[in-house]
Design a protein around this motif. Structure first.
Motif, short mmCIF file in Angstrom:
data_model
loop_
_atom_site.label_atom_id
_atom_site.label_comp_id
_atom_site.label_asym_id
_atom_site.label_seq_id
_atom_site.Cartn_x
_atom_site.Cartn_y
_atom_site.Cartn_z
N PRO A 20 10.08 11.15 -1.87
CA PRO A 20 8.94 11.81 -1.23
C PRO A 20 8.10 10.80 -0.43
N SER A 21 7.52 11.26 0.63
CA SER A 21 6.67 10.40 1.45
C SER A 21 5.43 10.00 0.66
N ASP A 24 2.50 12.18 1.05
CA ASP A 24 2.41 13.40 0.25
C ASP A 24 1.67 13.16 -1.06
N ASN A 27 -3.19 10.55 0.55
CA ASN A 27 -3.41 10.99 1.93
C ASN A 27 -4.11 9.99 2.83
#
Length: 86
Positions: A20-21, A24, A27
């Motif tokens: 996952p980034s 994500d 923020n």
């Protein structure tokens, strides 16, 4: 980031599912840092950046840090970074 219940499913997820980034999860991280971390975690070692590239890109994210030079040299099986003032 891999909610599997057993080790076989976890191993399959880790080796086949994209990481996952970071954006994500956190923020307020610079997109360039998120991209660099994603490249570091690439499944294919050929897609991962060198130690020198990691240091240079990380240094570019820190204001005023561009005056130092980074060299990587091979020590056995480990890369070692050496930072010198330019």
């Amino acid at each position: 980031p891999y909610p599997q219940d057993d080790l076989v499913a976890l191993q399959a997820a880790v080796t086949t599912t994209p990481v996952p980034s970071l954006l994500d999860v956190v923020n307020d991280v610079p997109a360039a840092l998120s991209s660099l971390i994603a490249r570091c975690l690439a499944h294919d070692p050929a897609e991962r950046p060198s130690a020198t590239e990691i240091a240079e890109r990380a240094r570019a994210l820190v204001p005023g840090a561009s005056t130092s030079r980074v060299k990587a040299r091979r020590l056995g099986s480990e890369d070692a970074l050496h930072v010198t003032d330019a």
